[in-house]
Design a protein around this motif. Sequence first.
Motif, short mmCIF file in Angstrom:
data_model
loop_
_atom_site.label_atom_id
_atom_site.label_comp_id
_atom_site.label_asym_id
_atom_site.label_seq_id
_atom_site.Cartn_x
_atom_site.Cartn_y
_atom_site.Cartn_z
N ARG A 233 -102.84 -82.18 102.87
CA ARG A 233 -101.89 -81.07 102.96
C ARG A 233 -102.14 -80.06 101.84
O ARG A 233 -101.98 -78.87 102.01
CB ARG A 233 -100.46 -81.62 102.87
CG ARG A 233 -99.39 -80.58 103.05
CD ARG A 233 -98.02 -81.18 102.98
NE ARG A 233 -97.65 -81.55 101.61
CZ ARG A 233 -96.45 -81.94 101.24
NH1 ARG A 233 -95.49 -82.04 102.14
NH2 ARG A 233 -96.19 -82.26 99.99
N SER A 234 -102.53 -80.57 100.67
CA SER A 234 -102.80 -79.67 99.56
C SER A 234 -104.19 -79.04 99.66
O SER A 234 -104.37 -77.87 99.39
CB SER A 234 -102.68 -80.43 98.24
OG SER A 234 -101.33 -80.61 97.90
N PHE B 180 -98.61 -76.90 107.14
CA PHE B 180 -97.55 -76.09 106.52
C PHE B 180 -98.10 -74.93 105.69
O PHE B 180 -97.70 -73.78 105.84
CB PHE B 180 -96.67 -77.00 105.66
CG PHE B 180 -95.44 -76.30 105.14
CD1 PHE B 180 -94.27 -76.26 105.88
CD2 PHE B 180 -95.44 -75.67 103.89
CE1 PHE B 180 -93.15 -75.62 105.41
CE2 PHE B 180 -94.32 -75.04 103.42
CZ PHE B 180 -93.17 -75.01 104.17
N GLY B 181 -99.05 -75.24 104.80
CA GLY B 181 -99.58 -74.22 103.90
C GLY B 181 -100.24 -73.08 104.64
O GLY B 181 -100.09 -71.90 104.28
N PRO C 10 -94.61 -70.16 91.99
CA PRO C 10 -95.46 -71.26 92.46
C PRO C 10 -96.18 -70.94 93.77
O PRO C 10 -97.33 -71.31 93.95
CB PRO C 10 -94.48 -72.41 92.65
CG PRO C 10 -93.32 -72.08 91.80
CD PRO C 10 -93.25 -70.60 91.70
N ASN C 11 -95.45 -70.24 94.67
CA ASN C 11 -96.06 -69.98 95.97
C ASN C 11 -97.17 -68.94 95.90
O ASN C 11 -97.87 -68.71 96.87
CB ASN C 11 -95.00 -69.57 96.99
CG ASN C 11 -94.09 -68.47 96.50
OD1 ASN C 11 -93.67 -68.50 95.34
ND2 ASN C 11 -93.81 -67.49 97.33
N ARG D 68 -99.56 -72.14 107.72
CA ARG D 68 -98.51 -71.38 108.41
C ARG D 68 -97.87 -70.40 107.44
O ARG D 68 -97.57 -69.26 107.80
CB ARG D 68 -97.45 -72.31 108.98
CG ARG D 68 -98.00 -73.11 110.15
CD ARG D 68 -96.89 -73.72 111.01
NE ARG D 68 -97.48 -74.29 112.21
CZ ARG D 68 -97.29 -75.55 112.60
NH1 ARG D 68 -96.48 -76.34 111.93
NH2 ARG D 68 -97.87 -75.99 113.70
N MET D 69 -97.64 -70.84 106.20
CA MET D 69 -97.04 -69.95 105.21
C MET D 69 -97.94 -68.74 104.94
O MET D 69 -97.48 -67.70 104.51
CB MET D 69 -96.80 -70.69 103.88
CG MET D 69 -95.72 -71.76 103.93
SD MET D 69 -94.14 -71.13 104.53
CE MET D 69 -94.12 -71.79 106.18
N ARG D 70 -99.23 -68.92 105.20
CA ARG D 70 -100.17 -67.84 104.96
C ARG D 70 -100.43 -67.03 106.21
O ARG D 70 -101.32 -66.18 106.23
CB ARG D 70 -101.47 -68.41 104.40
CG ARG D 70 -101.35 -68.79 102.95
CD ARG D 70 -102.43 -69.77 102.52
NE ARG D 70 -102.30 -70.06 101.08
CZ ARG D 70 -101.37 -70.84 100.57
NH1 ARG D 70 -100.48 -71.41 101.37
NH2 ARG D 70 -101.30 -71.06 99.28
N ILE E 196 -105.24 -75.71 101.85
CA ILE E 196 -105.06 -74.33 101.40
C ILE E 196 -106.12 -73.96 100.36
O ILE E 196 -106.04 -72.91 99.74
CB ILE E 196 -103.65 -74.06 100.85
CG1 ILE E 196 -103.36 -74.97 99.67
CG2 ILE E 196 -102.60 -74.24 101.92
CD1 ILE E 196 -102.06 -74.62 98.95
N SER F 66 -102.31 -76.42 93.75
CA SER F 66 -101.49 -77.22 94.64
C SER F 66 -101.20 -78.55 93.95
O SER F 66 -102.05 -79.10 93.26
CB SER F 66 -102.18 -77.44 95.97
OG SER F 66 -101.23 -77.99 96.86
#
Lengths: 261, 368, 292
Positions: free
Chosen positions: B153-154, B105-106, B79-80, B108-110, B157, B85
């Motif tokens: 939030r979705s 959040f998204g 999924p990641n 930061r994950m990237r 990204i 999303s």
Amino acid sequence: MTTRVLARVTYLLYLGVFLSFLYVPLAVVGILAFNNSALPQFPWQGFTLRWFRAIAADPLLLRAVANSVVVGAAVVALAAPIGVITAFLLVRYRFPGKNLLYTLVLSPLVTPGVILGVSMLIFFDSLGVQAGLATAVLGQTSFIASFVLLIAAARLQKFDRSLEEAAQDLGATPLRAVLLITLPFLRPAVMAACVVAFLLSFDNFNTTFFLIGNEITLPIRIYTTVRLELSPTINAISVVFILLTVTMGMATELLRRRAST
Amino acid sequence: MPELDQRDVDVELVGVTKRYGDLTAVAGVSLAVHRGEFFSILGPSGCGKTTILRMIAGFIEPSEGEILIAGKPTRGVAPNRRPTSLIFQHLALFPLMNVYDNIAFGLRMRGVSEGEISGRVAAQLELINLSGYGPKRVDQLSGGERQRVAIARSLIIAPTVLLLDEPLGALDLKLREHMKEELKAIQHRVGTTFIYITHDQGEALAMSDRVAVMSRGRIEQIGTPSEIYEQPQTRFVAYFVGENNAIAGRTAREDAGRVVVDTPEGRLVSRNPQGMEAGRSGLIFIRPEKLQCTAGDDRGSGPNALRGTLEEIFYEGPMVRMRVRLHTARQVAVVIPNLGRTVLPAVGDAVVVTFSADDAYLLPDGGA
Amino acid sequence: MPRRTAAAAAVLMLPALLWVLLLLVIPQFKMLDLSLRFNLPIEQVGTEADVHTLVNYHAFVTNPLYWKVFLKTLYSAVVITLVSFLVAFPVAYAMAKLASGSWRRRLLILILIPFWVNEIVRTYAWVLILTEHGVLNQVLQALGLMQEPVSHLYRDSTVVIGMTYAYMLFMIFPLYAVLESLDTSLIEAAQDLGAHWLQVLRHIILPHAIPGAAAGGIMVFMLSVGTFVVPSFLGGKGALWFVELIYRRFYDALNWNLGSAFSFILLALSMLFVVGVLRLFGIAVRRVIQAS
């Protein structure tokens, strides 16, 4: 109407008697810790703190307290990860033998502490391991991990899995999702579990008694002292002990309340 | 509909099946969602629509078939790592983070730098009209604000496809109406492909470019909202989308797209979308708002006239709903707009219910 | 299960397996094995003479000292469990249903505080009260009810009082938990339908309280059969308890084999009790755990 009042009075009376039954013995211990008399008994001979000063002068007692702290910390360090990881395993995964494992990890909660102590004494002895602080730590961990497991599992069950999925959906790896989302959610429960674990270790007598060898912890020391003689020093150390455990108990209560919101 | 170039397809499902043991949740579903489209999957709970959404998001792997996103196969992609999303049913806003950290959040994950993140989060907050909400805790937000934060939030990204799992379900009626418009507006602004699943036909019809109606793991019909509503191809769609009256009968003859059907209510004429031949049994569907109801026992009315007694009137504000018991004891529902001037028949009156052959259609009886 | 998930489960399984095997299963099997062997001089352990035998269990059955102490321990534990229920129930009910918000919290804290006090300290308190020059005798003498002070220690009844005092709180909290979860409107509905308060108790409250009573009962029973401190302080030589028999085999008589047999008998009794209680009330372990 009058019967209602009567019932109410009877009930309050009952609660009062019950609470007195709980507190009078403890009050006796506490009051006699300050009595200026060589024996822990009435009549009142005047106020003194000398029995508390005697604690500081008793190297064995100080050593017992130090050992209890060390053992407690070690038990927390062992039981907390074991309990939390096992909670994850039992709440999150299905696997063959899960029910058996469930029964086994919870069985220490309903096994008399002496049995845990005796069986591990035999096992460690057969391995040639000397009884001491280390074996006491292992013995306590065997049942304290169950308490940690229960507290962590209760919190984990409340966790909304879609939060973890949302994190993954936004780009987090499964492990990162657990670290960033799930563990922070568990934190209050884990903290409560750590304090409970320390308190249970600090309090434990039955299991420790068989596994401590020639070492002492605070409960063991108090036990042997009482067997030897009755002395107001025991009252003094009891008062200190009560203050410590009640403080820790209050702390767990606050943490648990926070964890249950 | 015209054949579309492969480049214009963002999500394609080819013969996707998902089985759980003996249970088949999704059975051989194929569909293509075009770039920039608002695509809804409509069906009752348990029809497999959530399973499809979660397979596209990557939380479930199909047992059979293939899911292509932007032309690329997705089997085995976590999924990641997918360009999708998901807006969760209960939104799944991170409760321990504030609005800013949720939206960031998204990124930061990237590994996006904090400097860039703050700019982009601010832009998203503006897009959803929540500028300055960054430091707020999630539980301080209203239901509508939470929805918008979840969308931001979705969207931050920049997913190829935004998947929405009945996100309006938990809202009260007024707010839901408002969020429908807002969702549609956001989709227009960002141009991202939306796949929206719902059991609420009102939502699906109002917002979507196209709707897929699902039942028991299968697609019943895919089409524009008006195709779905006006030209159902299966009995399920006819019953599930909107309200419908059904009258069973046997076809007498058919010509020029019309069919004459013998029913216990007499001879009726309707459209014949499936081209049913004479001598077959079928159901004539006619929607309550396409019926007219007049008092009296007028024998001289047109061909499609059903005679009965007005049994109950429900005053619903913008419209009036009537229940008519026909002579055969069958009931039909009639809905007329509340124009204020209409003189309604009274309960117990004999009435004639009429409809135009253009508004009724015949579907085969047995099977789907 | 996808491979990733299976791998994760296997990693998470490791600490649980180490815990269960090294600290619980293997030690208890070792104990069982030891109980089925002769008490041999150290140089003969592991030789041909070291065979399995039921001699230790035979000794338990044939020596009245052993089984009488065992039965007394068992009987006392049952009595303590029942008394604890009777004493604790009204208190738990008051906390759960009668007290309002702030009073409930105050009552809860008042009962939690002694709960957190160590068992040894709580038992020591009773030593101070019941000993020859203790508080009880002083009060009795002051009231003129007693001339010559006698020690109340070293009697079976004293041990039972001490245990009840020490363990009844373990009954209150599970009972409180289940009673709190009882919807008050059920009680009101029953009263509304004409039930007398005894009938309400019998048909509404008690059935609902069963998992809590079972959880509390198991705790109190376990602690009572397994305690060493209370009989050691209050019973002394005059009132011997089963755990003391075990202790003596390990530290005084140095007959670990017989001690293991006693321990295993105690373990079997505990397991039987748990299973029996659950069967009797027809409840699942999980409900009991939730209550406790």
